[in-house]
Design an enzyme around this catalytic site. Structure first.
Site, PDB file in Angstrom:
ATOM      1  N   GLU A  48       0.849  -1.188   0.000  1.00 23.37           N
ATOM      2  CA  GLU A  48       0.000   0.000   0.000  1.00 23.37           C
ATOM      3  C   GLU A  48       0.887   1.241   0.000  1.00 23.37           C
ATOM      4  OE1 GLU A  48      -2.291   0.619   3.635  1.00 23.37           O
ATOM      5  OE2 GLU A  48      -3.761   1.841   2.562  1.00 23.37           O
ATOM      6  N   LYS A 127      -9.843   1.895  -2.418  1.00 19.15           N
ATOM      7  CA  LYS A 127     -10.101   1.403  -1.050  1.00 19.15           C
ATOM      8  C   LYS A 127     -11.543   1.730  -0.653  1.00 19.15           C
ATOM      9  CE  LYS A 127      -7.546   1.635   3.331  1.00 19.15           C
ATOM     10  NZ  LYS A 127      -6.356   2.298   3.904  1.00 19.15           N
ATOM     11  N   CYS A 169      -5.725  -2.909   2.652  1.00 24.55           N
ATOM     12  CA  CYS A 169      -5.497  -2.726   4.083  1.00 24.55           C
ATOM     13  C   CYS A 169      -6.757  -2.810   4.953  1.00 24.55           C
ATOM     14  CB  CYS A 169      -4.721  -1.435   4.322  1.00 24.55           C
ATOM     15  SG  CYS A 169      -3.814  -1.477   5.883  1.00 24.55           S
TER      16      CYS A 169
HETATM   17  O1  LIG Z   1      -6.825  -1.827  10.180  1.00 23.93           O
HETATM   18  C1  LIG Z   1      -5.782  -1.416  10.682  1.00 23.93           C
HETATM   19  O2  LIG Z   1      -5.505  -1.633  11.855  1.00 23.93           O
HETATM   20  C2  LIG Z   1      -4.786  -0.645   9.878  1.00 23.93           C
HETATM   21  C3  LIG Z   1      -5.373  -0.159   8.598  1.00 23.93           C
HETATM   22  C4  LIG Z   1      -4.457   0.683   7.815  1.00 23.93           C
HETATM   23  O3  LIG Z   1      -3.356   0.982   8.208  1.00 23.93           O
HETATM   24  C5  LIG Z   1      -4.878   1.150   6.518  1.00 23.93           C
HETATM   25  O4  LIG Z   1      -6.025   0.954   6.123  1.00 23.93           O
HETATM   26  O5  LIG Z   1      -4.042   1.729   5.818  1.00 23.93           O
END
Ligand SMILES: O=C(O)CCC(=O)C(=O)O
Length: 297
Positions: A48, A127, A169
């Protein structure tokens, strides 16, 4: 029944050391993707936000315009670098994610682009679930301050291998997305992701194994390497999990690469042993995948 994964395939997850210098990140990604392709990997994944620092204040500055597609080289140097790289390496390249800006400049997204070995764009995923959390004394992050959410599930049909799903993510925390993709026939769920030192320790491995276990599919999580001099410290620990929720490989926090062969027939073997697929009770609860079209572009 046809196998979900038509033939065994090597998957590489590149835990890239990312910096604030976009062109350096792109050329470093090129070196690593070429290295991955030399191992025989045919599906290669970047992390990411691999070419920008991870932080809401950076997104506007690093964002590139992707639509109308294909963008010009000036609108999106990353699009063209990734497309060329997929062709040069001869791999399916899931290009982590990059901050995307709409043509109007009003909306920004966190977007993942997947290219075929021909260099053609196969899919983009914006996302869907924005990372807005507040754990007092630990971590506060609010992507929705600057980003807008995507609104589709991204399934990509790779003719030689089968269907994969790409999400980003925080999307992993929403099991519906994974279940829908799996019920639509995905053999692999890929999540470029950058968890942090708080939630990474708590949930990174658990999320990966849970999505694999619930859906009896392969799961790959690809993080940037940890940089303690950056404002956001990524968890690292990129990992590949099998359909029995078995961790096939997990990195530490440093730059590295997971390369694993995903075996044709293994998903069916696991599902034969624990036959969840034929035991669901849609007379008791609804099928979350009913009526939803997973699409690539
Ligand atoms: O869900 C998480 O704990 C981290 C999510 C995250 O860092 C993101 O979505 O970029």
């Amino acid at each position: 029944m046809a196998q979900l994964l038509k033939q065994s395939v090597k998957l590489a997850l590149i835990q890239l050391a990312c910096t604030a210098d976009k062109s350096h990140n792109l050329s470093h990604a090129r070196t690593k993707v070429l290295e991955a392709s030399k191992t025989g990997a045919k599906i290669v994944v970047l992390p990411e936000c691999f070419n920008s620092p991870y932080g809401t204040k950076y997104f506007p500055q690093y964002a590139e315009q992707l639509l109308p597609s294909p963008p010009t080289e000036t609108q999106s140097p990353s699009f063209h670098a990734l497309s060329r790289l997929a062709r040069e390496a001869g791999v399916y390249l899931v290009g982590g994610s990059i901050p995307e800006k709409e043509a109007s400049g009003k909306k920004l997204f966190n977007t993942s682009l997947t290219f075929a070995p021909s260099g053609e764009l196969l899919a983009s995923h914006r996302k869907v679930h924005l990372f807005d959390i507040d754990i007092p004394g630990k971590i506060t992050f609010k992507e929705s301050d600057v980003l807008s959410p995507g609104n589709k599930i991204t399934l990509i049909d790779i003719p030689e291998y089968g269907k994969i799903a790409v999400a980003i993510c925080y999307d992993i925390r929403f099991p519906e997305l994974a279940t829908i993709a799996a019920r639509k026939g995905a053999f692999l769920l890929l999540y470029p992701g950058a968890f942090n030192l708080t939630t990474g320790a708590l949930h990174w491995e658990l999320q990966a194994r849970a999505r694999a276990m619930d859906n009896q599919v392969y799961v790959g999580l690809c993080s940037p390497a940890r940089d303690m001099s950056a404002e956001y410290n990524a968890w690292g620990h990129s990992m590949v999990v099998g359909p029995n929720a078995e961790v096939l490989e997990q990195l530490d926090e440093k730059e590295g690469m997971c390369v694993q062969e995903l075996k044709a027939g293994w998903i069916e073997e696991v599902r034969k042993g624990i036959p969840l697929y034929g035991q669901r009770r849609f007379d008791v609860y609804p099928d979350v995948s009913a009526g939803i079209a997973g699409e690539g572009r």
